[in-house]
Design a protein around this motif. Structure first.
Motif, PDB file in Angstrom:
ATOM      1  N   PHE A  49       0.869  -1.168   0.000  1.00 59.93           N
ATOM      2  CA  PHE A  49       0.000   0.000   0.000  1.00 59.93           C
ATOM      3  C   PHE A  49       0.916   1.231   0.000  1.00 59.93           C
ATOM      4  O   PHE A  49       1.936   1.251   0.707  1.00 59.93           O
ATOM      5  CB  PHE A  49      -0.817  -0.021   1.292  1.00 59.93           C
ATOM      6  N   TYR A 170      -6.119   3.192  -4.776  1.00 61.76           N
ATOM      7  CA  TYR A 170      -6.928   3.659  -3.654  1.00 61.76           C
ATOM      8  C   TYR A 170      -7.632   4.939  -4.078  1.00 61.76           C
ATOM      9  O   TYR A 170      -7.012   5.848  -4.646  1.00 61.76           O
ATOM     10  CB  TYR A 170      -6.021   3.926  -2.450  1.00 61.76           C
ATOM     11  N   TRP A 216      -9.521   0.195  -4.374  1.00 60.20           N
ATOM     12  CA  TRP A 216      -9.566   0.226  -2.909  1.00 60.20           C
ATOM     13  C   TRP A 216     -10.339   1.491  -2.521  1.00 60.20           C
ATOM     14  O   TRP A 216      -9.784   2.574  -2.428  1.00 60.20           O
ATOM     15  CB  TRP A 216      -8.153   0.272  -2.354  1.00 60.20           C
ATOM     16  N   ASN A 266     -12.427  -5.351   3.964  1.00 59.22           N
ATOM     17  CA  ASN A 266     -11.408  -4.687   4.769  1.00 59.22           C
ATOM     18  C   ASN A 266     -11.884  -4.503   6.196  1.00 59.22           C
ATOM     19  O   ASN A 266     -11.101  -4.495   7.137  1.00 59.22           O
ATOM     20  CB  ASN A 266     -11.071  -3.297   4.235  1.00 59.22           C
ATOM     21  N   ASP A 269      -9.822  -0.370   9.547  1.00 62.32           N
ATOM     22  CA  ASP A 269      -8.379  -0.366   9.326  1.00 62.32           C
ATOM     23  C   ASP A 269      -7.714  -1.321  10.311  1.00 62.32           C
ATOM     24  O   ASP A 269      -8.100  -1.396  11.486  1.00 62.32           O
ATOM     25  CB  ASP A 269      -7.796   1.036   9.527  1.00 62.32           C
ATOM     26  N   GLU A 282      -8.953  -8.785   3.901  1.00 61.88           N
ATOM     27  CA  GLU A 282      -7.606  -8.219   3.790  1.00 61.88           C
ATOM     28  C   GLU A 282      -7.329  -7.369   5.023  1.00 61.88           C
ATOM     29  O   GLU A 282      -8.189  -6.621   5.475  1.00 61.88           O
ATOM     30  CB  GLU A 282      -7.518  -7.338   2.531  1.00 61.88           C
ATOM     31  N   CYS A 284      -5.088  -4.303   6.138  1.00 61.93           N
ATOM     32  CA  CYS A 284      -4.136  -3.256   5.769  1.00 61.93           C
ATOM     33  C   CYS A 284      -3.429  -2.811   7.048  1.00 61.93           C
ATOM     34  O   CYS A 284      -4.048  -2.573   8.074  1.00 61.93           O
ATOM     35  CB  CYS A 284      -4.840  -2.089   5.070  1.00 61.93           C
ATOM     36  N   SER A 286       0.248  -0.579   8.475  1.00 69.45           N
ATOM     37  CA  SER A 286       1.317   0.340   8.087  1.00 69.45           C
ATOM     38  C   SER A 286       2.599   0.031   8.852  1.00 69.45           C
ATOM     39  O   SER A 286       2.563  -0.252  10.063  1.00 69.45           O
ATOM     40  CB  SER A 286       0.896   1.785   8.353  1.00 69.45           C
ATOM     41  N   TRP A 292      -0.225   6.562   8.033  1.00 67.54           N
ATOM     42  CA  TRP A 292      -0.118   5.917   6.722  1.00 67.54           C
ATOM     43  C   TRP A 292       0.779   6.745   5.805  1.00 67.54           C
ATOM     44  O   TRP A 292       1.479   6.208   4.954  1.00 67.54           O
ATOM     45  CB  TRP A 292      -1.503   5.733   6.099  1.00 67.54           C
ATOM     46  N   LEU A 324      -1.863  -6.363   3.234  1.00 65.56           N
ATOM     47  CA  LEU A 324      -1.513  -5.170   2.468  1.00 65.56           C
ATOM     48  C   LEU A 324      -0.728  -4.240   3.383  1.00 65.56           C
ATOM     49  O   LEU A 324      -1.287  -3.621   4.282  1.00 65.56           O
ATOM     50  CB  LEU A 324      -2.776  -4.485   1.949  1.00 65.56           C
ATOM     51  N   ASN A 326       1.617  -1.045   4.251  1.00 68.59           N
ATOM     52  CA  ASN A 326       1.752   0.332   3.767  1.00 68.59           C
ATOM     53  C   ASN A 326       3.113   0.955   4.068  1.00 68.59           C
ATOM     54  O   ASN A 326       3.689   0.755   5.141  1.00 68.59           O
ATOM     55  CB  ASN A 326       0.675   1.203   4.421  1.00 68.59           C
TER      56      ASN A 326
END
Length: 451
Positions: A49, A170, A216, A266, A269, A282, A284, A286, A292, A324, A326
């Protein structure tokens, strides 16, 4: 009977016509949610990401800088601006400083490929509304008319696809301070001027121009999907768009949609389910656990180390998810060396252990507390037992696998089969060799012919 060329051509034509007359989806969730997820997405497992935009210029606090400064009026953001910028300085004044002068898309793509990632998702537009391509619906608030004076979306996409990686985008549906959106919001979303004039035309153009493998979606939560016309867009995307057969979408298409409607889920977050979900999902996450986007005030203690990343990835894949991860580049277009080091470390681990990650399925048991915690993945009659700390002893006990006379146990990265013995009706004891050093602090046992 001899088949002529004309008969072969007719047969191929009929096949083509039959494929084009496949399922058509109607603009309602019952139909859209029934669309099978394209197979490539479940097989790739790991993606990168990339959060990059005007927020990368102040590079303070978070990619939500504009909102915290002018929306929430956070004291720390106000103080930062007062100390460092002249009175009257506006957020749009940051855009000309978004130079991206060191942005080399091939260098980025090399790093992403070296990480072992199989797909990359770039921010086309975050909630600030600035587009990383020359959107005709975002006059002078885009990367071609302002800042880098480059088509960042197109440039990176070309480099990513040269390496046979999947390319996703995204896209934030809403924009914090767009006056047309704010007018619709004031009406209680009874008007749709922003959707008709900005959000949907921009999304259609984005798909037609860049043909992303993944969309996304984000920024959906203030208004229902009926305001966004999400089902209408997705019906076009799945039926008639240039990516209709390959495109994958997430679940952020309107208030109340996430974890319920769309392609894969998703949810929130950094979604972390406690058990195996019944729908493709998924996580996501970071590398910088606070933000992010890139932060100049980032501390080492706030950055995930390599063992933490690998442990997180293994857990996600064992529970049927995609991971994913980031990174936030600088406004100059540089992926910070610390982030690059993490990505290359993941790739080094995957070179040895990737067969336990890519194209695997959740096993009947996802985890067990063995000598050390173990996560399981599987392919047919092969089961992978991944342990994310060194058991510090030669014998290693697994209770879940059911062995047979044909069972073979190996350590990934080592060709020699390991000695093992069965345990009663289920389970086995494995004699471990000295484990090779890895900065990831994780190893995999491959168990062939177990149940």
């Amino acid at each position: 009977m001899q088949v002529t060329r004309s008969q072969i051509s007719l047969f191929l034509c009929l096949l083509s016509c039959a494929s084009s007359l496949g399922t058509r989806y109607t603009p309602d969730w019952a139909s859209l949610d029934a669309r099978p997820l394209p197979e490539w997405y479940d097989e790739v497992k790991f993606g990168i990401f990339v959060h990059w935009g005007v927020f990368s210029v102040p590079a303070f606090g978070s990619e939500w800088f504009w909102w915290y400064w002018k929306g929430a009026q956070s004291p720390s953001y106000i103080q930062f601006m007062t100390k460092n910028y002249p009175p009257g300085f506006s957020y749009t004044d940051f855009a000309p400083e978004f130079h991206a002068q060191f942005f080399d898309p091939d260098e980025w793509a090399d790093i992403f490929e070296a990480s072992g990632a199989k797909y990359v998702v770039l921010t086309n537009k975050h909630h600030e509304g600035f587009t990383n391509w020359g959107s005709p619906y975002s006059w002078n608030w885009n990367s071609v008319d302002n800042g880098p004076h480059r088509d960042l979306v197109g440039d990176l996409g070309a480099a990513i696809r040269k390496r046979s990686l999947h390319y996703g985008l995204y896209n934030s549906l809403y924009e914090w301070f767009n006056p047309i959106y704010l007018s619709d919001k004031q009406s209680g979303f009874k008007t749709q001027d922003y959707v008709v004039k900005k959000a949907m035309p921009e999304l259609h153009e984005l798909v037609n121009r860049y043909k992303p493998d993944l969309i996304w979606s984000d920024g959906d939560w203030e208004a229902p999907d009926t305001y966004w016309n999400s089902t209408g867009f997705l019906a076009w995307l799945y039926n008639d768009s240039p990516v209709k057969d390959v495109v994958v979408t997430n679940d952020r298409w309107g208030l109340g949609c996430y974890c319920k409607h769309g392609g894969y889920y998703n949810c929130a977050d950094k979604f972390t389910p406690g058990e195996l979900p019944n729908h493709k999902w998924e996580k996501c996450q970071s590398v910088d656990t606070i933000s992010w986007g890139y932060r100049r005030n980032m501390k080492l203690s706030e950055v995930m180390d390599l063992p933490s990343i690998i442990k997180d990835m293994v857990y996600v894949v064992a529970l049927g998810g995609n991971y994913l991860l980031n990174v936030g580049p600088t406004s100059d277009g540089v992926i910070a060396p610390l982030f690059e080091e993490r990505l290359r470390g993941i790739g080094a681990w995957l070179k040895v252990n990737g067969e336990a990650i890519y194209a695997t399925k959740p096993w009947r048991v996802q985890a067990e507390n063995a000598t050390v915690p173990v996560w399981y993945t599987s392919k047919s009659s092969t089961v992978y037992a991944i342990f994310t700390s060194n058991p510090m002893q030669n014998s290693f006990t697994l209770s879940a696998p059911k062995t047979s006379n044909s069972t073979v146990v190996t350590l990934l990265g080592s060709p020699e089969p390991l000695k093992w013995a069965p345990l009663h009706s289920t389970g086995l004891i494995v004699l471990l060799p000295d484990l090779p050093f890895t900065p990831a602090d994780a190893w995999t046992l491959k168990l062939d012919e177990v149940a």
